[in-house]
Design a protein around this motif. Sequence first.
Motif, mmCIF file in Angstrom:
data_model
loop_
_atom_site.group_PDB
_atom_site.id
_atom_site.type_symbol
_atom_site.label_atom_id
_atom_site.label_comp_id
_atom_site.label_asym_id
_atom_site.label_seq_id
_atom_site.Cartn_x
_atom_site.Cartn_y
_atom_site.Cartn_z
ATOM 1 N N GLN A 1 99.749 64.456 5.271
ATOM 2 C CA GLN A 1 99.875 65.518 6.260
ATOM 3 C C GLN A 1 101.065 66.388 5.850
ATOM 4 O OE1 GLN A 1 96.920 65.090 8.081
ATOM 5 N NE2 GLN A 1 98.101 65.506 9.914
ATOM 6 N N ILE B 1 104.073 68.505 6.559
ATOM 7 C CA ILE B 1 104.961 68.633 7.700
ATOM 8 C C ILE B 1 106.126 69.549 7.341
ATOM 9 C CG2 ILE B 1 106.524 66.709 7.212
ATOM 10 C CD1 ILE B 1 106.192 65.926 10.156
ATOM 11 N N ASN C 1 103.268 64.285 16.081
ATOM 12 C CA ASN C 1 102.087 65.115 15.820
ATOM 13 C C ASN C 1 100.811 64.362 16.173
ATOM 14 O OD1 ASN C 1 103.482 67.335 14.990
ATOM 15 N ND2 ASN C 1 102.930 67.175 12.817
ATOM 16 N N GLN D 1 101.646 71.080 16.813
ATOM 17 C CA GLN D 1 101.833 70.232 15.652
ATOM 18 C C GLN D 1 102.979 70.813 14.832
ATOM 19 O OE1 GLN D 1 99.778 67.529 16.449
ATOM 20 N NE2 GLN D 1 99.178 67.458 14.317
ATOM 21 N N VAL D 2 103.946 70.010 14.507
ATOM 22 C CA VAL D 2 105.063 70.484 13.692
ATOM 23 C C VAL D 2 104.626 70.520 12.237
ATOM 24 C CG1 VAL D 2 107.378 69.972 12.859
ATOM 25 C CG2 VAL D 2 106.810 69.644 15.272
ATOM 26 N N ILE D 3 104.739 71.692 11.643
ATOM 27 C CA ILE D 3 104.290 71.848 10.257
ATOM 28 C C ILE D 3 105.426 72.385 9.394
ATOM 29 C CG2 ILE D 3 103.472 74.231 10.350
ATOM 30 C CD1 ILE D 3 100.950 73.245 8.912
ATOM 31 N N GLN D 4 106.577 72.561 10.040
ATOM 32 C CA GLN D 4 107.757 73.080 9.327
ATOM 33 C C GLN D 4 108.968 72.431 9.971
ATOM 34 O OE1 GLN D 4 107.822 76.296 7.064
ATOM 35 N NE2 GLN D 4 109.494 74.943 6.463
ATOM 36 N N ARG E 1 97.143 81.462 6.480
ATOM 37 C CA ARG E 1 97.605 80.394 5.596
ATOM 38 C C ARG E 1 98.188 79.232 6.408
ATOM 39 N NH1 ARG E 1 102.044 78.521 2.058
ATOM 40 N NH2 ARG E 1 103.538 79.504 3.448
ATOM 41 N N ALA F 1 96.774 75.451 6.635
ATOM 42 C CA ALA F 1 97.524 74.227 6.372
ATOM 43 C C ALA F 1 97.319 73.234 7.510
ATOM 44 C CB ALA F 1 99.010 74.554 6.202
ATOM 45 N N ASN G 1 95.438 69.572 7.417
ATOM 46 C CA ASN G 1 95.975 68.346 8.005
ATOM 47 C C ASN G 1 94.929 67.652 8.868
ATOM 48 O OD1 ASN G 1 98.456 68.538 6.830
ATOM 49 N ND2 ASN G 1 99.580 69.076 8.684
ATOM 50 N N LEU G 2 94.242 68.435 9.681
ATOM 51 C CA LEU G 2 93.189 67.890 10.542
ATOM 52 C C LEU G 2 92.115 67.199 9.719
ATOM 53 C CD1 LEU G 2 92.241 70.459 13.316
ATOM 54 C CD2 LEU G 2 93.365 68.268 13.534
ATOM 55 N N GLY H 1 92.226 66.085 6.664
ATOM 56 C CA GLY H 1 92.716 64.903 5.971
ATOM 57 C C GLY H 1 92.911 63.724 6.909
ATOM 58 N N TRP I 1 92.969 72.044 -0.825
ATOM 59 C CA TRP I 1 93.216 70.649 -0.437
ATOM 60 C C TRP I 1 92.154 69.734 -1.051
ATOM 61 C CZ3 TRP I 1 90.125 67.298 2.352
ATOM 62 C CH2 TRP I 1 90.739 66.094 2.729
ATOM 63 N N ARG J 1 90.441 70.324 -3.714
ATOM 64 C CA ARG J 1 90.638 70.267 -5.146
ATOM 65 C C ARG J 1 91.711 69.238 -5.503
ATOM 66 N NH1 ARG J 1 93.648 72.052 -8.912
ATOM 67 N NH2 ARG J 1 95.112 73.105 -7.521
ATOM 68 N N VAL K 1 84.360 71.156 3.196
ATOM 69 C CA VAL K 1 84.395 71.330 4.637
ATOM 70 C C VAL K 1 84.284 72.820 4.950
ATOM 71 C CG1 VAL K 1 85.760 71.030 6.719
ATOM 72 C CG2 VAL K 1 85.804 69.287 4.949
#
Lengths: 376, 376
Positions: free
Chosen positions: A258, A260, A301, B258-261, B293, B297, B301-302, B304, B336, B338, B346
């Motif tokens: 994931q 993050i 998350n 969702q924290v992505i940073q 973008r 990302a 995450n979802l 994966g 992702w 690849r 997907v």
Amino acid sequence: MNGNGNGTGNRNGRAAGASGVNLLALRSHNGALVLDLLRTAGAAGISRLELADRTGLTPQAVSKIIARLRTDGLVTEAGYRASTGGKPRTVLRLVPDAGHAVGLHLDRDALTAVVCDLTGAVVGERRAPLHLGAGADAVVESAAQEVEGLLAEGDAPLLGVGVALPGPLDHLHGVLHRVTGFPEWEGFPLRAALARRLRTPVVVDKDTNAAALRLAVALATHGSFAYIHLGTGLGAGLVFGGAVHRGARTRAGEFGHQVIQLDGPLCGCGNRGCIEALCLAAVARGDVDEAARVLGAGAANLVGLLDIELVLLGGRTVEEQPDVFVRGVGAMLDEWARLQGEEPYVPVRVASGGSLGVAEGAAQLLLAPLFGRADG
Amino acid sequence: MNGNGNGTGNRNGRAAGASGVNLLALRSHNGALVLDLLRTAGAAGISRLELADRTGLTPQAVSKIIARLRTDGLVTEAGYRASTGGKPRTVLRLVPDAGHAVGLHLDRDALTAVVCDLTGAVVGERRAPLHLGAGADAVVESAAQEVEGLLAEGDAPLLGVGVALPGPLDHLHGVLHRVTGFPEWEGFPLRAALARRLRTPVVVDKDTNAAALRLAVALATHGSFAYIHLGTGLGAGLVFGGAVHRGARTRAGEFGHQVIQLDGPLCGCGNRGCIEALCLAAVARGDVDEAARVLGAGAANLVGLLDIELVLLGGRTVEEQPDVFVRGVGAMLDEWARLQGEEPYVPVRVASGGSLGVAEGAAQLLLAPLFGRADG
DNA sequence: CCACTTAAGCAACGCTGTTGCCAAAGTGCA
DNA sequence: TGCACTTTGGCAACAGCGTTGCTTAAGTGG
């Protein structure tokens, strides 16, 4: 084992959507339900009336189901409860030796094999060194020999062999994808190979899923939780409604990758800012608090996205400093809950299990379906 | 409606774990299954034999089920297929007017109400301005009046009213949590209030879940997908196995936070680096590519984590520049895939739906259970 | 016209959980 | 000690489920 075989009784197993239910399927469902309650009750046992109360079935229906299960040798009467003013209840217990299953944990450098009885208790155990890189045929052969050694006494009927190993794989077909670091395994039909060699049913799954399944069975939960495993890698097993969520292609649980930290440090997978990369880097430089914080952010998350009830932590790295991780992850979840302005208290605990946890889970791949825990 | 009422037929609805199944439940399950296939077949209809094939039930069982459904007025015969060398198949169709449901979409500034027939088709529609801040009683009253206006003709039996609105809420009890920006709604028992006022069953859910449910029904899928909604906020509805995943406290789908940073820019929720904050900021400064973008990302995450099969995008912001978002998110998913070294393709699509989508989904909160799509 | 094919219903059946009733086995009070 | 009462659990009859075996209906094709 369950009377008329394996269940659905439908003419075709291929129905695309949901499929029709007939009396055999109903019988098998209710039987599994009762068995599960018996298993959960353990040595204390459970009475017919309690079973009726818990299942919502009538006492008479439970009596009939119990009669079938007793005929099949799965259940016995074992004493009586104290009376509460009338005839005392008869205590019923699962017969542990009515069936066994083998669980095989193939790790990068070691093999662990266990035999479990119907209750999931380990009744036999073997360990051996393993070199996954030795080639598929060699590994299959040595795994088969361990299983045969374990079953030498040959007492209870064998339900089959469950195999748990790292890396992405196809649970449905039992075919491996590329195991990280061992490209020669890609596409190997492990399930078919081992089933042919041992002449017994084989089920293959990811180690994290096996561990999660064991926990779901041990906790006897029909709720949800995430098992997060931090060892040489980072992965997760997701449980919804008491069943392992494997996803459309049985590849769910790629928690470690994931993202993050957008545009963060490069990860071994080729992407940037994966939780695994951040977490392992923190561990490597000794900053366990930061590792726990990153893990906690990922767990938050999960909780926010899926609204799970519980987070369980496991794996070698966690076991080395369990308190740090439980506190660190817990703090992130509490902070998240506080920001939500509510009190959705999600507990964080270390997953019990020890070194046999994954192997036990592998055995549960065959045991759990008997108790109505479908393959998800 | 379905003969003997609403299904399970168990004595107690409170069984903690999985619960026992009796003959009534079986009958209702198979009936719902057949109804769902009839609904999916639409105007083209479907024959008894096809139903038997799709459900796995015997033709005779299907004949009996169809006889029941015809007696209940839910199904009619509607012509014949061309012969294939023998007696031609009888075409069966759902009777759309056998039941209606109202869907109510309460947005921050507008109310949309629809009446749908059994097939989910909109047969009536009303819109009105709405001020969520006007207070609970006033909103309930005006919503009730809209519903009553819509039902003036009063033809088909009404199954109930579904209500979809933003923000976290308790779907099971129909109680609102704090709707962002409208603190006076916190804890308001919307379901009970509206049910009392309209004297009809009411179901309440998040707008994103309603939209996702409509899509699941429209696609007739028993698989999985994520519906990602980008408008004034960012949220998601998750569908696994054809059912909306709401989670333990029916709060799942908080995709926007969702924290992505890690340690990124502050979000309105008080946390840092939420997808919503990054995405909305990018949109605000006109950088739609970057917004896509970031969304991509998050979508990766979802995919994966949950191994879903499909990503659907919707919401005002997406609808303004659909191609940019579909391409942007798709590119991230392809990248992702690849990196995974496989071809888990997907697809990303824009969710059909239009301005009535959420209201239709709200109506499906009552319609879908008839077709075996449980409340999940 | 007749042999053949396919669709769908009728009747009997086996099996499910349910209902009504009764026996077994305790408690508690007179 | 006896008797009323409570509680457990089985027996028997039953309604209702999907299934099986067979028949009838309604087409095609030589």
